[in-house]
Every structure is written in structure tokens, then in C-alpha cells.
Design a protein around this motif. Sequence first.
Motif, short mmCIF file in Angstrom:
data_model
loop_
_atom_site.label_atom_id
_atom_site.label_comp_id
_atom_site.label_asym_id
_atom_site.label_seq_id
_atom_site.Cartn_x
_atom_site.Cartn_y
_atom_site.Cartn_z
N VAL A 1 -2.13 8.47 2.30
CA VAL A 1 -2.07 7.79 0.99
C VAL A 1 -3.47 7.49 0.49
O VAL A 1 -3.79 7.68 -0.70
CB VAL A 1 -1.23 6.50 1.11
CG1 VAL A 1 -1.37 5.65 -0.15
CG2 VAL A 1 0.23 6.85 1.35
N SER B 1 0.83 -1.21 0.00
CA SER B 1 0.00 0.00 0.00
C SER B 1 0.85 1.25 0.00
O SER B 1 0.47 2.29 -0.56
CB SER B 1 -0.92 0.01 1.22
OG SER B 1 -1.74 -1.14 1.25
N VAL B 2 2.06 1.17 0.61
CA VAL B 2 2.94 2.33 0.70
C VAL B 2 4.36 1.84 0.95
O VAL B 2 4.58 0.77 1.53
CB VAL B 2 2.48 3.27 1.84
CG1 VAL B 2 2.61 2.60 3.19
CG2 VAL B 2 3.27 4.58 1.81
N PRO C 1 2.68 4.51 -3.77
CA PRO C 1 3.22 5.73 -3.14
C PRO C 1 4.49 5.45 -2.33
O PRO C 1 4.60 4.42 -1.65
CB PRO C 1 2.07 6.18 -2.23
CG PRO C 1 0.86 5.53 -2.78
CD PRO C 1 1.31 4.23 -3.37
N ILE D 1 -0.73 6.05 6.04
CA ILE D 1 -1.69 5.29 5.23
C ILE D 1 -2.97 6.11 5.00
O ILE D 1 -3.55 6.08 3.91
CB ILE D 1 -2.01 3.94 5.91
CG1 ILE D 1 -0.77 3.04 5.85
CG2 ILE D 1 -3.20 3.27 5.26
CD1 ILE D 1 -0.95 1.69 6.47
N VAL E 1 6.80 7.26 0.53
CA VAL E 1 6.78 8.33 1.53
C VAL E 1 8.12 8.33 2.25
O VAL E 1 8.58 7.30 2.75
CB VAL E 1 5.62 8.14 2.53
CG1 VAL E 1 5.66 9.23 3.59
CG2 VAL E 1 4.29 8.14 1.79
#
Length: 358
Positions: A346, A264-265, A310, A343, A312
Motif C-alpha cells: 500500500v 492505513s488499509v 486502500p 502495508i 485489500v
Amino acid sequence: MSDDSDEDKTHDPSQKRLDDAHQRGDVAKSQEVNTWFLLAGATLVLSSFGSSVGTGLLVPMRGLLQNSWMIRTDGPGLLLLGKSLAYSVLSAMGMPFLFLIIAAVGGNMIQHRLVFSPEGLTPKFSKISPAEGFKRVFGKQAAANFLKGLFKLIALGAVMCIVLWPERFRLDAMVHFDPSVILGVSTSLTLELLTSVVVMLAAVAIADFFFQYRTWYEKLKMTLQEVKDEHKQSEGDPHIKGKIRQLRHQMMKKRMMAAVPKASVIITNPTHFAVALSYERGMAAPICVAKGMDNIALKIREIAGKHDIPIVENVPLARALYAAVKIDQEIPNEHYHAVAEIIGYVMGLKRGLSGRRT
């Protein structure tokens, strides 16, 4: 070659080497200990069961002689007579023989645990080798056996003189005694002589056992190379173990890279560390699907870029997660808040992008 190796055997044998020797039937064993147990058992049997054995054999033999005229000489009669005599002998001698068997087994059990090895029965060319035979005849073991035999001969002669010399006049006069008296006197002297011999041989057996044990232990000592080889066999070859670790690392790396597109990230620091987290609604906490540093971190960012995941940058969080969380495990509780903010950010970006497209 063997002399050099014997000189280099400076390390005590390992437990594995001792166990292997036991499985081969190679144990520390003194024949003098076995002889002592048998002789001590015979002395105890003679003193404890002598009269009962004599009576048990005397009664059937006397009856046999007194009633010899009644014995049937046909086949069934002789067979019946043989069975009767066999039962009489077994009933009289059974317990003494059992005691002697226990003494023989005890002489071995006290020196080492039970050994069941067929290797001792396997023919070996070394047993008929002239060189090995020369070593057995003129080696340290042969010299020890010669000295031991000489000592036993002198000691036994001394014991016999000490016991029998004071009885020399009575022994001379025994030719005029009644046979029943002779039996009692001879039994008493025999027991006294056997007891003295048992006491004397106890010292020989103890000394010989320690000598045999020391010789056996020295023979099993190991050279430095043997210690290293055994360590490799038991612990595994370091080169092979290193290769296995390398293969496991490569497999884990491939599995991580295959899991990065599901993340997810990606949290980075930005170049040294990268931690890929996966989160879906309903999960208790985000899960680490991949992590790495330097080249692996760069590869994770490249795969994330290809799949629009994404990235970060958060230096302290990236370092903390890399050190605290393992692959396929949930993040620790203390990092929930920081990861939840990222999260959430995002997910907000994804919702905004999807809103623009619609």
C-alpha cells in the motif's frame, strides 16, 4: 392468600434473605435457652460465691447493728452511711451480677450473632390486629408453648418430688434446729434442687431451640417468584442488561466508524469480514481501529471508499485478524509478516501515485 403463599414456599431462603432478616432483628431465638443460661449461671453463682456474698453482706450489717448508737443522723452522716453500704453491697454482689450478665448475653450469643436493629422498636399495626392476635393465640406457636409449659410443669413437679421427698422428715425437724444449721441445710437442698432443674431444662432448651429455628427457617422460605425477583435485583434485570449491551454496542460502532478514515488499509474477505488497520512509521506494529462482519463490514468499506483508503482482499488473513485482534490493539505476532507485505504494498502504491502527481 397467606396460606397459598406458605404452601408455595418450597425454596430454601437465600443468604441475602437471611441477612436481611438479621438486619431487621428477625432471628431464630428460644427464650428457654436464655432461661437455662440464667438459671445455670445462678446455680453456679450460688455454689461458688454464696459464702463470700453472705460474709460480705453479714460483716457490714453486723457492724451497723452493733454500732447503731454511733451513727450520725444528720444529712452528711446519712450520706456517708449510704455510700459505705453501697460500696459493701457492690463489692459483695459485683462479681455474681457480672457473671449473671455474661450468662444472659451468652444465652443470646450462642443462638445468633449480635443484632442491632431499631426495627423491633417500631410500632406495627399487625401487633394489635385481631386476626394476628387470633393466630398468636390459636396458632402452631401457641400450641407449642402450651405443650412446653405443661411439660415443664410436670417435669418440675417430678424433680421437686424426687429431690425433696427423701428429705421430708429432716425438713419437718428443721423447726427445732439452730438458724445457722438451717441456713446450711437449706442452701445444700437449694443447690441440689437447682442442679436437677438445670439438667432437666437443658433438654427443654435444646428441643425448643431446634423447634424455634425450624419455625423461623420455614417462615423465611421463598416462593419461585420471590427467587426470580431476588435474582433480578442481585444480578440485574435481563431486559435492562440487554438494553445496556445494545447501547454499548452502538457507541462502539460509532467510535469504530469515526476511526475508519484514520486507517492505513482495509483487509476484507471480500464481503463477510473487514478489518481496518492503522500504521505509521515508528509504531511497533499495526493497530486495529475497526472491524466487523456483514453489514458493519459493508459500512467500513463504504467509508474507506469515500476517504480513498486502500481495500485489500485477503480471505484467510481477514478471517484470522477478525478472530484474533481486538479494537485498539496491536495485531498478533504471527500475522506480522502477512500484514507487513500488505502495508508495504500500500505504501508503495501511495509513493507511486505521489510521484506521478509531481
